[in-house]
Each structure stands twice: as C-alpha cells, then as structure tokens.
Design a protein around this motif. Structure first.
Motif, PDB file in Angstrom:
ATOM      1  N   PHE A 146      -8.201  -3.861   4.624  1.00  0.00           N
ATOM      2  CA  PHE A 146      -7.654  -5.058   3.989  1.00  0.00           C
ATOM      3  C   PHE A 146      -7.933  -6.332   4.776  1.00  0.00           C
ATOM      4  O   PHE A 146      -7.740  -7.434   4.249  1.00  0.00           O
ATOM      5  CB  PHE A 146      -6.152  -4.907   3.772  1.00  0.00           C
ATOM      6  CG  PHE A 146      -5.796  -3.935   2.689  1.00  0.00           C
ATOM      7  CD1 PHE A 146      -6.252  -4.114   1.400  1.00  0.00           C
ATOM      8  CD2 PHE A 146      -5.003  -2.831   2.959  1.00  0.00           C
ATOM      9  CE1 PHE A 146      -5.933  -3.216   0.385  1.00  0.00           C
ATOM     10  CE2 PHE A 146      -4.676  -1.918   1.957  1.00  0.00           C
ATOM     11  CZ  PHE A 146      -5.140  -2.111   0.669  1.00  0.00           C
TER      12      PHE A 146
ATOM     13  N   SER B 265       0.366  -3.141   4.786  1.00  0.00           N
ATOM     14  CA  SER B 265      -0.417  -1.937   5.085  1.00  0.00           C
ATOM     15  C   SER B 265      -0.911  -1.977   6.514  1.00  0.00           C
ATOM     16  O   SER B 265      -1.090  -3.049   7.093  1.00  0.00           O
ATOM     17  CB  SER B 265      -1.622  -1.831   4.139  1.00  0.00           C
ATOM     18  OG  SER B 265      -2.407  -0.688   4.428  1.00  0.00           O
TER      19      SER B 265
ATOM     20  N   ASP C 276      -3.825  -0.378   6.990  1.00  0.00           N
ATOM     21  CA  ASP C 276      -5.224  -0.062   6.717  1.00  0.00           C
ATOM     22  C   ASP C 276      -6.116  -1.251   7.072  1.00  0.00           C
ATOM     23  O   ASP C 276      -5.973  -2.337   6.510  1.00  0.00           O
ATOM     24  CB  ASP C 276      -5.383   0.291   5.237  1.00  0.00           C
ATOM     25  CG  ASP C 276      -6.746   0.888   4.913  1.00  0.00           C
ATOM     26  OD1 ASP C 276      -7.706   0.618   5.651  1.00  0.00           O
ATOM     27  OD2 ASP C 276      -6.848   1.621   3.917  1.00  0.00           O
TER      28      ASP C 276
ATOM     29  N   VAL D 202      -5.187  -3.335  -5.039  1.00  0.00           N
ATOM     30  CA  VAL D 202      -4.464  -4.298  -4.205  1.00  0.00           C
ATOM     31  C   VAL D 202      -5.347  -5.512  -3.925  1.00  0.00           C
ATOM     32  O   VAL D 202      -4.915  -6.669  -4.067  1.00  0.00           O
ATOM     33  CB  VAL D 202      -4.012  -3.654  -2.881  1.00  0.00           C
ATOM     34  CG1 VAL D 202      -3.479  -4.721  -1.921  1.00  0.00           C
ATOM     35  CG2 VAL D 202      -2.947  -2.600  -3.119  1.00  0.00           C
TER      36      VAL D 202
ATOM     37  N   SER E  89      -6.266   2.698  -4.826  1.00  0.00           N
ATOM     38  CA  SER E  89      -5.245   1.657  -4.788  1.00  0.00           C
ATOM     39  C   SER E  89      -5.692   0.474  -3.934  1.00  0.00           C
ATOM     40  O   SER E  89      -5.306  -0.666  -4.192  1.00  0.00           O
ATOM     41  CB  SER E  89      -3.923   2.222  -4.260  1.00  0.00           C
ATOM     42  OG  SER E  89      -4.066   2.697  -2.935  1.00  0.00           O
ATOM     43  N   ASP E  90      -6.523   0.721  -2.910  1.00  0.00           N
ATOM     44  CA  ASP E  90      -7.026  -0.375  -2.070  1.00  0.00           C
ATOM     45  C   ASP E  90      -7.748  -1.418  -2.925  1.00  0.00           C
ATOM     46  O   ASP E  90      -7.598  -2.627  -2.716  1.00  0.00           O
ATOM     47  CB  ASP E  90      -7.987   0.149  -1.007  1.00  0.00           C
ATOM     48  CG  ASP E  90      -7.285   0.931   0.092  1.00  0.00           C
ATOM     49  OD1 ASP E  90      -6.073   1.182  -0.037  1.00  0.00           O
ATOM     50  OD2 ASP E  90      -7.953   1.303   1.071  1.00  0.00           O
TER      51      ASP E  90
ATOM     52  N   ASN F  68       0.260   4.507   2.202  1.00  0.00           N
ATOM     53  CA  ASN F  68       0.339   4.154   3.615  1.00  0.00           C
ATOM     54  C   ASN F  68       1.792   4.074   4.056  1.00  0.00           C
ATOM     55  O   ASN F  68       2.187   4.629   5.088  1.00  0.00           O
ATOM     56  CB  ASN F  68      -0.377   2.808   3.835  1.00  0.00           C
ATOM     57  CG  ASN F  68      -0.632   2.495   5.297  1.00  0.00           C
ATOM     58  OD1 ASN F  68       0.280   2.081   6.007  1.00  0.00           O
ATOM     59  ND2 ASN F  68      -1.865   2.668   5.717  1.00  0.00           N
TER      60      ASN F  68
ATOM     61  N   ASP G 140       0.869  -1.179   0.000  1.00  0.00           N
ATOM     62  CA  ASP G 140       0.000   0.000   0.000  1.00  0.00           C
ATOM     63  C   ASP G 140       0.907   1.231   0.000  1.00  0.00           C
ATOM     64  O   ASP G 140       1.409   1.665   1.034  1.00  0.00           O
ATOM     65  CB  ASP G 140      -0.883  -0.044   1.254  1.00  0.00           C
ATOM     66  CG  ASP G 140      -1.837   1.129   1.379  1.00  0.00           C
ATOM     67  OD1 ASP G 140      -1.753   2.075   0.572  1.00  0.00           O
ATOM     68  OD2 ASP G 140      -2.667   1.111   2.314  1.00  0.00           O
TER      69      ASP G 140
ATOM     70  N   ASP H 117      -2.310   5.585  -5.086  1.00  0.00           N
ATOM     71  CA  ASP H 117      -3.546   6.257  -5.482  1.00  0.00           C
ATOM     72  C   ASP H 117      -3.217   7.313  -6.533  1.00  0.00           C
ATOM     73  O   ASP H 117      -2.187   7.980  -6.462  1.00  0.00           O
ATOM     74  CB  ASP H 117      -4.199   6.950  -4.278  1.00  0.00           C
ATOM     75  CG  ASP H 117      -5.029   5.979  -3.450  1.00  0.00           C
ATOM     76  OD1 ASP H 117      -5.723   5.147  -4.054  1.00  0.00           O
ATOM     77  OD2 ASP H 117      -4.992   6.066  -2.214  1.00  0.00           O
TER      78      ASP H 117
END
Length: 294
Positions: A136, A131, A133, A113, A109-110, A11, A8, A58
């Motif tokens: 995920f 990541s 985040d 991925v 981008s999430d 991140n 990521d 992103d």
C-alpha cells in the motif's frame, strides 16, 4: 470533505487472532479473534474519528495475477482452523457495526482498497489505509496515508501514520517507485522472486541513479556491484512481469463504496449468540445508550 478509513480486513483479522488469548464459547467455538476484532475497530473509530470506515476482505484469489504467475502466493500457509471458523462471524460483525465489509470473488482486496482510496482522494477526501502490508506504500500521496498497526515485536510504538516522507525514509524510494522497487527485490509474502541478492539498500541506490525499473534494465551494464549486471539483463522480462504483479489496480470493478450505518438490532443478538458479554455491554452503550437490553 470527509475522512475515510479503509481497513485491510484479513490483515487486521490475523492480528486480532494472534493478539488475543484462546477464548471460546461454552460449546467450544473460538471467539478470541472476534473480541480482538471488535475492540480494534472501536479503537480505530475512537482514535481517528473518521467520517466513514469501510472494511475490505479477500474472497478467492487474484485471477489476473494467477494467470500471469501461477505460483503467486502459493507458499502461504493455510489459515489456522480456529481463525477460519471465526472469519464468517467477523464479516457479520463488521456489517452489523456499519463498516460495510466489501469483497469480490477473483479480485484481491488490496486492489479494491487501492482503487477506492484513489477514487476518494481524487474527490478531495482524506484517506487512511489501515494495514501493515507494504504494497500500500505505492498509494501514498498528499491525501492518502497508511495507518500502521503496532508492530508485534514492539507494540509500545503504537499506531503510526506513514506519509510520503515516511515511505521514502522506510524504503529508500518515494511512493511512486514502490511497485518497481518490490518488482526488483521481490516480495516473499506474495511469492514474487526478485533478483537474487539484491536487497533494499542496493535497490534504493539503483533507483536514485537510474530513476526507474526500465532505467535499471537499460543501464544493466553499468550496475554496481557488477556481479548483478548479467542477472538484471537476463531477467528483464521477469522484472517486467513482476511489476504487473506488484502494481495495485487504480480501477475498481465495483462502484464507489457508500458509508454504512450501525445495525444494533443485528449486532447485539450476534454478540449474545457468541457469548461476548463484556463486548455486548460496551456495544449497548455505544449504539443505544442503554444497558442490559438482552
């Protein structure tokens, strides 16, 4: 089958920026995040020894989510100017290091991925998503895990792998319920409002009892504490909309991303231009087996 690391990018770029001192080139151009970025990528390669490693960035907002919820991520602060200046160079470094650097305008981008991870897993590969985040967590299964960076508040914990059991322990629900869980409690980082007052523990209890978000909505009259019954019933459509926002895409508009190859002829001059002397010396050893090429 191969082991893939899917990174990521933003991140990790923010972590590199805040984790390094304010270093600059002689002309004042900031380079702290650049140093942190390269060192982080090398550490991941040395530690995990992946067969392939790809970074996702992103490029513009998520058009699909913004169409559903115009305030999506609207509360986020602007990227600090010194980091903003370094992002194009981070992307250059990434590609020169052979880490590809994937981005697509209008698609988060999430989602890229998540789609890549699921495609690779379906083909039998092992995948680590790098990541912090929490979104995920919904991707985790037997072949997909998350590699969490050291927490800022407690760096001694180091890098940690989050598997399906870890997701349940951390959130109180299994990976397949994470998107619904986030739709219910909300996600302040993405500006997604949940049911006011419903926290992780309450949400986990409801999922244990009612099995799904639709089950919770259907059983609103029997929710405990009973003060939430009316709020859930009245916000059923909002919760369904939230679920569309919190669910990561299983399909990518891009073809499968190939492995990259390091390009020392591009990387080394770039490090020279950024006056990253110690990083240059390490890069020369890693990619050419020689020193003092420049």
């Amino acid at each position: 089958m191969a082991k893939w690391l899917l990174v990521d990018g933003y991140n990790m770029a923010f972590r590199a920026f805040y984790g390094m001192p304010e270093l600059t080139r002689a002309d004042g151009f900031p380079t702290g995040a650049l140093h942190g970025w390269v060192k982080t990528m090398w550490r991941l390669q040395d530690q995990e020894k992946p067969d392939a490693m790809v970074v996702f960035f992103d490029l513009g907002g998520s058009q699909d989510r913004l169409a559903l919820h115009p305030e999506y991520k609207a509360q986020r602060k602007e990227t600090p100017e010194p980091l903003e200046k370094q992002i194009p160079v981070i992307k250059e470094l990434t590609r020169a290091m052979g880490l590809v650097g994937v981005e697509l305008d209008g698609v988060e981008s999430d989602d890229l991925v998540a789609a890549q991870a699921r495609t690779l897993a379906a083909d039998g590969h092992e995948v680590l998503i790098v990541s912090a985040d929490k979104d995920f967590a919904q991707c985790v299964d037997d072949r997909i895990k998350i590699l969490l960076p050291p927490p800022t508040a407690n760096p001694k914990l180091g890098w940690r792998v989050l598997d399906a059991a870890g997701v349940r322990e951390k959130f109180g629900v299994p990976p397949e319920q994470i998107a619904e869980y986030l739709a219910l409690i909300g996600d302040t980082s993405d500006n997604i409002p949940g049911i006011n007052g419903v926290g992780p523990k309450t949400a986990a209890k409801w999922f244990e009892e009612f099995k799904s978000l639709e089950g919770i909505i259907a059983g609103a009259a029997g929710l405990k504490p009973d003060r939430f019954r009316e709020a859930v019933a009245q916000n059923a459509d909002r919760l369904r909309l939230n679920l569309k926002l919190t669910t990561l895409s299983g399909r990518s508009p891009l073809p499968a991303v190939p492995r990259g190859e390091p390009q020392p002829a591009k990387l080394l001059p770039l490090l020279v231009a950024m006056e990253m002397k110690s990083t240059l010396a390490e890069a020369e050893k890693r990619y050419t087996g020689q020193t003092e090429l420049f």
